[in-house]
Motif scaffolding. Structure first.
Motif, PDB file in Angstrom:
ATOM      1  N   THR A  12       0.834  -1.200   0.000  1.00 24.76           N
ATOM      2  CA  THR A  12       0.000   0.000   0.000  1.00 24.76           C
ATOM      3  C   THR A  12       0.871   1.254   0.000  1.00 24.76           C
ATOM      4  O   THR A  12       0.565   2.220  -0.686  1.00 24.76           O
ATOM      5  CB  THR A  12      -0.906   0.038   1.252  1.00 24.76           C
ATOM      6  OG1 THR A  12      -1.246  -1.289   1.565  1.00 24.76           O
ATOM      7  CG2 THR A  12      -2.116   0.879   1.029  1.00 24.76           C
ATOM      8  N   GLY A  13       1.952   1.198   0.760  1.00 22.20           N
ATOM      9  CA  GLY A  13       2.849   2.354   0.821  1.00 22.20           C
ATOM     10  C   GLY A  13       3.387   2.677  -0.558  1.00 22.20           C
ATOM     11  O   GLY A  13       3.379   3.837  -0.996  1.00 22.20           O
ATOM     12  N   PHE A  14       3.838   1.639  -1.273  1.00 24.54           N
ATOM     13  CA  PHE A  14       4.356   1.873  -2.624  1.00 24.54           C
ATOM     14  C   PHE A  14       3.245   2.384  -3.539  1.00 24.54           C
ATOM     15  O   PHE A  14       3.440   3.353  -4.289  1.00 24.54           O
ATOM     16  CB  PHE A  14       4.964   0.594  -3.223  1.00 24.54           C
ATOM     17  CG  PHE A  14       5.236   0.734  -4.698  1.00 24.54           C
ATOM     18  CD1 PHE A  14       6.358   1.411  -5.152  1.00 24.54           C
ATOM     19  CD2 PHE A  14       4.336   0.234  -5.647  1.00 24.54           C
ATOM     20  CE1 PHE A  14       6.603   1.585  -6.516  1.00 24.54           C
ATOM     21  CE2 PHE A  14       4.570   0.408  -7.009  1.00 24.54           C
ATOM     22  CZ  PHE A  14       5.699   1.077  -7.444  1.00 24.54           C
ATOM     23  N   SER A  19       1.352   6.288  -6.945  1.00 23.18           N
ATOM     24  CA  SER A  19       0.162   6.964  -7.477  1.00 23.18           C
ATOM     25  C   SER A  19       0.209   8.433  -7.113  1.00 23.18           C
ATOM     26  O   SER A  19      -0.245   9.285  -7.869  1.00 23.18           O
ATOM     27  CB  SER A  19      -1.134   6.392  -6.912  1.00 23.18           C
ATOM     28  OG  SER A  19      -1.132   5.011  -6.974  1.00 23.18           O
ATOM     29  N   GLY A  20       0.757   8.726  -5.940  1.00 25.44           N
ATOM     30  CA  GLY A  20       0.884  10.128  -5.521  1.00 25.44           C
ATOM     31  C   GLY A  20       1.792  10.886  -6.464  1.00 25.44           C
ATOM     32  O   GLY A  20       1.556  12.046  -6.795  1.00 25.44           O
ATOM     33  N   SER A  21       2.844  10.211  -6.920  1.00 24.38           N
ATOM     34  CA  SER A  21       3.734  10.828  -7.892  1.00 24.38           C
ATOM     35  C   SER A  21       2.984  11.072  -9.198  1.00 24.38           C
ATOM     36  O   SER A  21       3.036  12.146  -9.782  1.00 24.38           O
ATOM     37  CB  SER A  21       4.935   9.918  -8.138  1.00 24.38           C
ATOM     38  OG  SER A  21       5.611  10.336  -9.303  1.00 24.38           O
ATOM     39  N   ALA A  22       2.266  10.044  -9.626  1.00 23.42           N
ATOM     40  CA  ALA A  22       1.578  10.136 -10.913  1.00 23.42           C
ATOM     41  C   ALA A  22       0.441  11.158 -10.870  1.00 23.42           C
ATOM     42  O   ALA A  22       0.296  11.977 -11.770  1.00 23.42           O
ATOM     43  CB  ALA A  22       1.047   8.757 -11.299  1.00 23.42           C
ATOM     44  N   ILE A 253      -1.736  -1.256 -11.354  1.00 19.92           N
ATOM     45  CA  ILE A 253      -2.561  -0.530 -10.379  1.00 19.92           C
ATOM     46  C   ILE A 253      -2.262   0.972 -10.461  1.00 19.92           C
ATOM     47  O   ILE A 253      -3.169   1.801 -10.496  1.00 19.92           O
ATOM     48  CB  ILE A 253      -2.314  -1.045  -8.937  1.00 19.92           C
ATOM     49  CG1 ILE A 253      -2.791  -2.485  -8.821  1.00 19.92           C
ATOM     50  CG2 ILE A 253      -3.022  -0.166  -7.902  1.00 19.92           C
ATOM     51  CD1 ILE A 253      -2.518  -3.143  -7.485  1.00 19.92           C
ATOM     52  N   VAL A 254      -0.976   1.310 -10.530  1.00 20.95           N
ATOM     53  CA  VAL A 254      -0.611   2.734 -10.571  1.00 20.95           C
ATOM     54  C   VAL A 254      -1.191   3.394 -11.834  1.00 20.95           C
ATOM     55  O   VAL A 254      -1.746   4.491 -11.779  1.00 20.95           O
ATOM     56  CB  VAL A 254       0.920   2.904 -10.498  1.00 20.95           C
ATOM     57  CG1 VAL A 254       1.320   4.356 -10.710  1.00 20.95           C
ATOM     58  CG2 VAL A 254       1.442   2.414  -9.149  1.00 20.95           C
ATOM     59  N   THR A 255      -1.087   2.702 -12.975  1.00 26.40           N
ATOM     60  CA  THR A 255      -1.640   3.261 -14.222  1.00 26.40           C
ATOM     61  C   THR A 255      -3.147   3.451 -14.104  1.00 26.40           C
ATOM     62  O   THR A 255      -3.698   4.475 -14.527  1.00 26.40           O
ATOM     63  CB  THR A 255      -1.343   2.322 -15.418  1.00 26.40           C
ATOM     64  OG1 THR A 255       0.034   1.976 -15.376  1.00 26.40           O
ATOM     65  CG2 THR A 255      -1.657   2.972 -16.742  1.00 26.40           C
TER      66      THR A 255
END
Ligand code: TRP
Length: 450
Positions: A12-14, A19-22, A253-255
């Motif tokens: 979750t941290g990653f 996602s915060g970066s993106a 997930i990030v995308t």
């Protein structure tokens, strides 16, 4: 060295940090305004195709290289190269990435500073300081420099606390708050008069524009910027990821989070624009196009908040808090690029590296702010439209032409034992080797020529 490196403590941290970066100004501002300028739904459609078929594969290249080499982009590209020449090219590509990340943060912190100023404005108006609040919302060198300094201070404070205690901890606090603010705003705007007209412009594709080279170039630039690609941001975040995490899933997930939030931001900004029109605010410029760019965020929407009366104060406050938070989780990821390089390759301590680079970036922001008309657009274009796709191209080439396929497989397998049988492995290596570079080159040429 690797034992003293930071690491994200959990999946979750990653996910929240990456996602915060993106998710940043690119999503909440860039995406809706790009859509408004490029045929609404047509742009949304092309953007989603590019996000999953071009940006996701490139993101995977960064994450895999990062986690395997456990280092910043400069050392990482040297490590995966064999031969002197490839190592040298790797080193300079990495350095180019570090410089571009630094430049992107230099202009990003100016815009983020405006968000902070607009966030304070309603507070000062209600507490009875109308002169200060007028100064906050008027374009001026002093305001621009002071607020980009404040924003850089916040960014530097988070990054100096380290990967787990700074970046991860703050991403985990800020991302959920951001989502909550956004949900509240969308719910509110949707029920206002005029919102549906905005939804139509946003979601109904104008198919005549779908093959427009301008639209495709904007969508590619937007996809690279939004997923923070090319400069080694995702590479360094990947390097802080535990070996037992499943990389293709994490990247997907990030995308998905990034694209979904961009999509949601469109559900907020475009309807809000038409609500503003309903309230008597002009939303089309002289040429008959929807007002986009900075005017949309700093004139049209504030005019709407103002016209709403008392309720406009909390609504404006929530909107600019949302913007500031989104910008902060992105800016920390940009700062981590030069910081990790300085720590790992020049032996500096984290706090020294962070504050030193913070000051350098602030100086470069000041230079841009003082020569705004001459420099701002040039820096934005040079970094995001030209350098990011070129660097993305280099990363695809390094991952699949320079590096060994077996090493990639071993790296992914450590968190995903059956990867060899997966659809990902059947497609990705060949795709990133041939299709991604071809697509990037094609669109790049079209952008330069066009
Ligand atoms: N992706 C962020 C946004 O949408 C900005 C960002 C963060 C970025 N890190 C980056 C852009 C690295 C380019 C390179 O606002």
């Amino acid at each position: 060295m690797s034992s003293s490196r930071g690491q994200f403590s959990s999946k979750t941290g990653f996910i929240l940090a990456a996602s915060g970066s993106a998710v940043g100004l690119g999503n909440i501002w860039g995406f809706p305004t790009n859509a408004a300028e490029n045929g609404g739904g047509a742009f949304v459609l092309i953007y989603f195709v590019l996000a999953f078929f071009l940006a996701y594969p490139a993101l995977m290249a960064e994450l895999i290289i990062g986690r395997h080499t456990k280092s910043n982009m400069v050392s990482a590209l040297q490590q995966i190269s064999t031969g002197k020449k490839a190592k040298r090219i790797g080193k300079y590509t990495g350095l180019y990435g570090v410089i571009i990340a630094t430049l992107i943060l230099s202009f990003y912190s100016i815009i983020a500073g405006w968000m902070l100023a607009f966030l304070l404005e309603p507070l000062l108006t209600i507490t009875g300081f109308p002169e200060i609040s007028a100064w906050l919302t008027a374009f001026g060198n002093t305001r621009n420099i002071i607020f980009s300094a404040v924003f850089m201070l916040l960014t530097t404070a988070v990054v100096s606390a380290g990967v787990e205690e700074g970046i991860e901890k703050w991403s985990c606090r800020l991302m959920p708050s951001m989502l909550l603010l956004m949900a509240c705003l969308i719910a509110y705007v949707m029920f206002q008069e005029g919102a549906i007209a905005g939804l139509k412009v946003y979601l109904l594709p104008d198919f005549r524009q779908i093959g427009d080279p301008q639209l495709i170039a904007s969508a590619m630039g937007q996809a690279f910027f939004s997923l923070s690609l090319g400069v080694g941001t995702m590479l360094i975040y990947g390097s802080y990821l535990r070996p037992d995490e499943n990389l293709p899933t994490m990247g997907a997930i990030v995308t998905l989070v990034d694209s979904s939030i961009a999509f949601l931001a469109g559900l907020l900004v475009l309807p809000a624009l038409f609500v503003a029109q309903e309230n008597g605010v002009t939303i089309y410029n002289a040429a008959g196009n929807l007002i986009a760019g900075p005017d949309l965020i700093f004139q049209t929407l504030p005019a709407l908040f103002h016209d709403m009366g008392t309720i406009g104060i909390p609504v404006g406050l929530v909107f600019f808090s949302l913007m500031t938070i989104a910008a902060l989780t992105s800016s920390i990821s940009m700062l981590e690029v030069p910081v990790s390089y300085t720590i790992e390759n020049h032996g500096a301590s984290r706090s020294l590296a962070t504050w030193l680079i913070g000051v350098i970036i602030f100086s470069s922001s000041t230079l841009i702010a003082l020569n705004f008309d001459a420099l701002f657009t040039v820096v934005v274009t040079l970094t995001t439209e030209y350098s990011q796709p070129l660097l993305g191209l280099m990363l695809c080439i390094f991952a699949t032409w320079v590096w060994h396929r077996d090493m990639i497989l071993t790296e992914i397998r450590s968190g995903h034992p059956q990867v060899e049988q997966s659809l990902f492995w059947k497609i990705w290596p060949g795709y990133v080797r041939y299709c991604c570079p071809a697509l990037i080159i094609l669109m790049f040429i079209q952008n330069v020529v066009g």
